[in-house]
Enzyme design. Sequence first.
Site, short mmCIF file in Angstrom:
data_model
loop_
_atom_site.label_atom_id
_atom_site.label_comp_id
_atom_site.label_asym_id
_atom_site.label_seq_id
_atom_site.Cartn_x
_atom_site.Cartn_y
_atom_site.Cartn_z
N ALA A 77 66.21 -83.33 19.50
CA ALA A 77 67.17 -83.87 18.52
C ALA A 77 66.44 -84.45 17.31
CB ALA A 77 68.04 -84.94 19.16
N ARG B 52 75.60 -84.48 12.47
CA ARG B 52 74.98 -85.65 11.85
C ARG B 52 75.56 -85.99 10.48
NH1 ARG B 52 69.52 -85.71 9.79
NH2 ARG B 52 68.55 -87.76 9.79
N CYS C 167 67.00 -87.13 22.43
CA CYS C 167 65.80 -86.44 22.92
C CYS C 167 64.88 -86.00 21.78
CB CYS C 167 66.20 -85.25 23.77
SG CYS C 167 66.93 -83.92 22.81
N HIS D 11 60.28 -86.42 15.57
CA HIS D 11 59.98 -86.63 14.15
C HIS D 11 58.52 -86.26 13.88
CE1 HIS D 11 62.97 -90.24 14.43
NE2 HIS D 11 63.62 -89.11 14.29
FE1 CFM Z 1 65.46 -92.73 10.12
FE2 CFM Z 1 67.22 -93.92 11.29
FE3 CFM Z 1 66.28 -91.60 12.18
FE4 CFM Z 1 67.74 -91.73 9.91
FE5 CFM Z 1 69.96 -91.12 11.38
FE6 CFM Z 1 69.35 -93.33 12.71
FE7 CFM Z 1 68.48 -91.03 13.63
MO1 CFM Z 1 70.99 -91.58 13.72
S1 CFM Z 1 67.23 -93.64 9.23
S2 CFM Z 1 65.97 -90.64 10.38
S3 CFM Z 1 69.52 -90.69 9.28
S4 CFM Z 1 65.34 -93.50 12.13
S5 CFM Z 1 71.16 -92.75 11.79
S6 CFM Z 1 68.52 -95.34 12.17
S7 CFM Z 1 69.21 -92.66 14.72
S8 CFM Z 1 69.96 -89.70 12.94
S9 CFM Z 1 66.48 -90.35 13.99
#
Ligand code: CFM
Length: 547
Positions: free
Chosen positions: A70, A101, A67, A200
């Site tokens: 997260a 994580r 989500c 993000h």
């Molecule tokens: Fe970038 Fe990722 Fe992500 Fe990531 Fe991660 Fe991820 Fe994630 Mo899991 S590199 S920041 S450290 S997009 S592994 S492939 S899904 S937490 S949001």
Amino acid sequence: MSTITKKKKVVQMDPADLVQDLLKKYPTKVARKRAKQIMVKEAEGASTPEMGANVRTIPGIITMRGCTYAGCKGVILGPTRDIVNITHGPIGCGFYSWLTRRNQTHTETDADENFMPYAFSTDMNENDIVFGGEKKLKQAIKEAYELFHPKAIAIFSTCPVGLIGDDVHAVAREMKEELGINVFGFSCEGYKGVSQSAGHHIANNQIFKHVVGTKEEIKVGEFKINLLGEYNIGGDGFEIDRIMDKCGITVVSTFSGNSTYDQFATSHTADLNTVMCHRSINYVAEMMESKYGIPWIKVNFIGAEATAKSLRKIAQYFDSPKLTERVEAVIAEEMPEVRQVMDDVRSRTEGKTAMLFVGGSRAHHYQELFNEIGMRTISAGYEFAHRDDYEGRHVIPDIKIDADSRNIEELEVEPCTKDYNPRKTDEELKKLDEEGFKFKEYAGMIPDMENKSLVIDDLNQYEAEKLIEIMKPDIFCAGIKEKYSVQKLGIPLKQLHNYDIGGPYAGFKGAVNFYHDIDRMVNSKVWSYLKAPWQEKPELSATYVWE
Ligand code: CFM
């Protein structure tokens, strides 16, 4: 052991038929929607069709996504150790985002704060939902302040906060005034976007607005960079820092592995932004360029060759013979051990196949590491990345902005009257351009994939099982939600989110760890012994009532 049969050879199937097979089970409307997110990589020249991405998951489908909360709280702010991160919401949201994580941190002195082992939450209950949770939030902020006296407190909104209309930003302003420390909030309700990706963007915006550039302290160093989109999972950031140190490159801030509040606050003093995970942090890179004149380049420290290439790119940017020499010396020193293990492992892994389904960057980056030990990626995809992460940044102007993306604020950023300072002269830029040096460039995952491989966005559980059944990869890479259902099919699953218990996998030492771990997994006999009871005696079979 005569009952043990060797694993079946991969079925050679036309990828187009395979796609049809994947879609067969769906009702027509669902099949039509999913078809837009499943592509066959076409040969150079023939263009791969537009990739459907960053759209809503179809209700009823068991997605691998997470989500918006997260993406904001866990991903971007999670690895920063000295901000008190308060989840405003029911206790489950705070609890399940608490240290799951595997992002690591090291305090430098005893005086350094580390709040990461704590889970701060307002623990909203039915009463708060009915009468409002702002009072409770204020109380929680005061309590956290009295207990810890942190430099900053951040508030993260969960779904109910948006639904009942608590104004976390007003509370933040009031508390900032009252306590005299930086307090800021995020409207990152879980439903705010179609996935983590919206979180993000929201996190990037608020950190940029409330923290970046708020401290003038200048870190000493000749070659100063920020490392954006590196989250120190399994200690990756420590390995990258080790390499940077050895090269004489100063990392002013990391967004956000092993980071501190002050790193963000002083990040505008670096001379180059290097972007590792494009999906999660490109917004900060873009905004820092507009406001402070810091250019950005894409780098990748997953894969030994990719690491060497990225270091050379940084050295080329700074255009200093001293740095170039140092970087070459470091590569020359680190590579022999890597090569030795690579060659040894390759003798056992060559030709084996992998599938990679991770969030937004790793499904691309880890293909490099598999390549290094001769393994082929036959299918890959992101949970939540956008078209630019698949097809390259050149498609950005063509991306349709839908209602879900419009929901997320786009900040208007002007050059800072005090701190805007272009890092390169026009002449220097021209020279770099002539050398073929590219800023702000990311070509995406698809160009790096082999022909006829399958690219699938927002893969779901049903499709994962079907893919495995048909293509029988030697390893499947995803996360904990997929791990055991895939392993019950007799295929080892490597978690590429938290690395299981392994890592680091970045940089030179990380590559060596990865080769060893994958070697152990794909060559373990245990998978060939595994036969689920229903495979041997298919006594139980079921159909849906409507079938
Ligand atoms: Fe970038 Fe990722 Fe992500 Fe990531 Fe991660 Fe991820 Fe994630 Mo899991 S590199 S920041 S450290 S997009 S592994 S492939 S899904 S937490 S949001």
